[in-house]
Design an enzyme around this catalytic site. Structure first.
Site, short mmCIF file in Angstrom:
data_model
loop_
_atom_site.label_atom_id
_atom_site.label_comp_id
_atom_site.label_asym_id
_atom_site.label_seq_id
_atom_site.Cartn_x
_atom_site.Cartn_y
_atom_site.Cartn_z
N ARG A 184 0.84 -1.19 0.00
CA ARG A 184 0.00 0.00 0.00
C ARG A 184 0.88 1.25 0.00
O ARG A 184 2.05 1.23 0.39
CB ARG A 184 -0.90 0.03 1.24
CG ARG A 184 -1.82 -1.17 1.38
CD ARG A 184 -2.61 -1.07 2.68
NE ARG A 184 -3.56 -2.17 2.87
CZ ARG A 184 -3.28 -3.31 3.51
NH1 ARG A 184 -2.07 -3.49 4.03
NH2 ARG A 184 -4.20 -4.25 3.63
N LYS A 244 -1.74 -2.51 8.03
CA LYS A 244 -2.84 -1.96 8.83
C LYS A 244 -2.89 -2.62 10.20
O LYS A 244 -2.60 -3.80 10.33
CB LYS A 244 -4.17 -2.19 8.10
CG LYS A 244 -4.36 -1.31 6.87
CD LYS A 244 -5.74 -1.52 6.28
CE LYS A 244 -5.99 -0.58 5.10
NZ LYS A 244 -7.35 -0.78 4.53
N HIS A 274 -2.62 2.53 -5.98
CA HIS A 274 -3.48 1.37 -5.76
C HIS A 274 -3.71 0.58 -7.04
O HIS A 274 -3.96 -0.62 -7.00
CB HIS A 274 -4.81 1.81 -5.14
CG HIS A 274 -5.26 0.93 -4.02
ND1 HIS A 274 -4.55 0.78 -2.85
CD2 HIS A 274 -6.34 0.10 -3.90
CE1 HIS A 274 -5.18 -0.08 -2.05
NE2 HIS A 274 -6.25 -0.50 -2.67
N ARG A 288 -1.05 -1.86 -7.17
CA ARG A 288 -1.36 -2.95 -6.22
C ARG A 288 -2.37 -3.91 -6.85
O ARG A 288 -2.22 -5.13 -6.76
CB ARG A 288 -1.91 -2.33 -4.93
CG ARG A 288 -2.34 -3.33 -3.85
CD ARG A 288 -2.67 -2.54 -2.58
NE ARG A 288 -3.43 -3.29 -1.59
CZ ARG A 288 -2.88 -4.09 -0.66
NH1 ARG A 288 -1.56 -4.26 -0.63
NH2 ARG A 288 -3.63 -4.71 0.22
N HIS A 333 -4.11 -8.74 3.51
CA HIS A 333 -5.55 -8.71 3.81
C HIS A 333 -5.84 -9.54 5.05
O HIS A 333 -5.25 -10.60 5.25
CB HIS A 333 -6.35 -9.29 2.63
CG HIS A 333 -6.44 -8.36 1.46
ND1 HIS A 333 -6.76 -8.78 0.18
CD2 HIS A 333 -6.27 -7.02 1.37
CE1 HIS A 333 -6.78 -7.74 -0.63
NE2 HIS A 333 -6.49 -6.66 0.07
N TYR A 351 -10.36 -9.99 -6.88
CA TYR A 351 -9.48 -10.17 -8.02
C TYR A 351 -9.85 -11.38 -8.87
O TYR A 351 -9.50 -11.45 -10.05
CB TYR A 351 -8.02 -10.28 -7.55
CG TYR A 351 -7.56 -9.03 -6.86
CD1 TYR A 351 -7.33 -7.86 -7.58
CD2 TYR A 351 -7.39 -8.98 -5.48
CE1 TYR A 351 -6.94 -6.69 -6.94
CE2 TYR A 351 -7.00 -7.82 -4.83
CZ TYR A 351 -6.78 -6.67 -5.58
OH TYR A 351 -6.41 -5.51 -4.96
#
Length: 305
Positions: free
Chosen positions: A151, A175, A249, A252, A275, A284
């Site tokens: 990210r 994150k 992004h 990504r 994730h 995806y």
């Protein structure tokens, strides 16, 4: 209510270790809701009684946002912010009942991720040959994005010592302060090594202790910041591709989609992207199915009547 929002945002930062982006988004959403409540109850922002807010109040606000044409995804985020805020307020005894307890989150629209094809990506990399310090850094940033799928926030926070050239991997802080190890491709290793050879030439008037440890630097020598990277990626993608979205992004998305197209296990891609659940990665698979349909319609003699 205003004071309760301030305490909640401090709670997100200190106790939940939420990202600055999340805190800013929730602050904007709750401030907007507070302004609606002030108008609804005909009072000032600081005088809105938290106990007076009912489920109807929240639903009227959401209805107003919908009538203004706000996207379902944006409304869903605001619902999440309000639900989380009132859950916190209820647990802390600030309200006797939680008015957002059974609030329904509108179903989000799920547009397919935009990607860049491999030919355009190769063309983009060639636009940064690395023949000077700035070009070398640009190339390293672009190669790192596409090689790892990290990210934007993760890239700008990288330090030099988090790159391991012997093992060809980088340690990423994702994150929720979750660390993960992501492998580096040979192209990104080469670009990063070239960048580090001339990196000190990018030092400037704002180079402090933090900048000296940072992997990438901005124009005046400080640690690179998100907006600078966004401009950089936008510039190179504009010159190399006709893709409509030109953001980090997109690189990504391209990383994940190209891996999936070439047979990578979706569970591995989930770990590489950082994730927390597989549902976030499964978008995806839809992109790959659309690609298969396009190829089929172009190649099969009886695909179209």
């Amino acid at each position: 209510m205003k004071e309760a929002i301030t305490k909640y945002l401090r709670y997100l930062k200190v106790e939940r270790n939420a990202s600055p982006h999340t805190i800013t988004s929730y602050e904007n959403d709750l401030t907007q809701f507070l302004e609606f409540c002030a108008q609804y109850f005909d009072s000032s922002d600081s005088e809105v009684d938290l106990q007076a807010v009912e489920r109807l109040t929240i639903r009227l606000w959401l209805g107003e946002l919908s009538e203004e044409g706000m996207a379902k995804s944006s409304i869903a985020r605001k619902v999440a912010a309000v639900r989380s805020f009132f859950k916190y307020s209820f647990k802390r005894g600030m309200v006797e009942q939680n008015p957002a307890h059974l609030l329904i989150v509108p179903k989000k629209d799920q547009p397919l991720p935009k990607t860049v094809n491999s030919e355009d990506l190769s063309r983009m990399m060639e636009l940064a040959p690395g023949d000077n310090p700035q070009s070398a850094q640009d190339r390293a940033i672009l190669e790192l994005f596409y090689s790892t799928g990290i990210r934007l926030s993760e890239l700008v926070s990288l330090d030099i010592d988090e790159v391991n050239f012997d093992l060809k991997q980088v340690k990423v802080m994702g994150k929720g302060a979750k660390q993960r190890i992501v492998p580096l491709g040979s192209s990104s290793v080469t670009a990063l090594k070239r960048h580090l050879q001339t990196r000190k030439e990018l030092y400037g008037t704002r180079t402090d202790r933090d900048a000296r440890s940072a992997l990438f630097l901005a124009a005046h020598g400080q640690r690179i910041y998100p907006r600078a990277v966004q401009r950089l990626v936008n510039d190179y993608l504009t010159r190399a591709s006709e893709v409509t979205q030109k953001s980090p992004h997109v690189l990504r998305h391209s990383f994940a989609t190209h891996l999936l197209d070439r047979g990578a296990d979706i569970r591995v891609i989930k770990e590489l992207l950082g994730h927390s659940n597989l549902a976030s990665t499964q978008v995806y698979t839809h992109t790959s199915v659309e690609r298969l349909k396009n190829v089929y319609e172009l190649a099969h003699p009886r695909a179209k009547s």
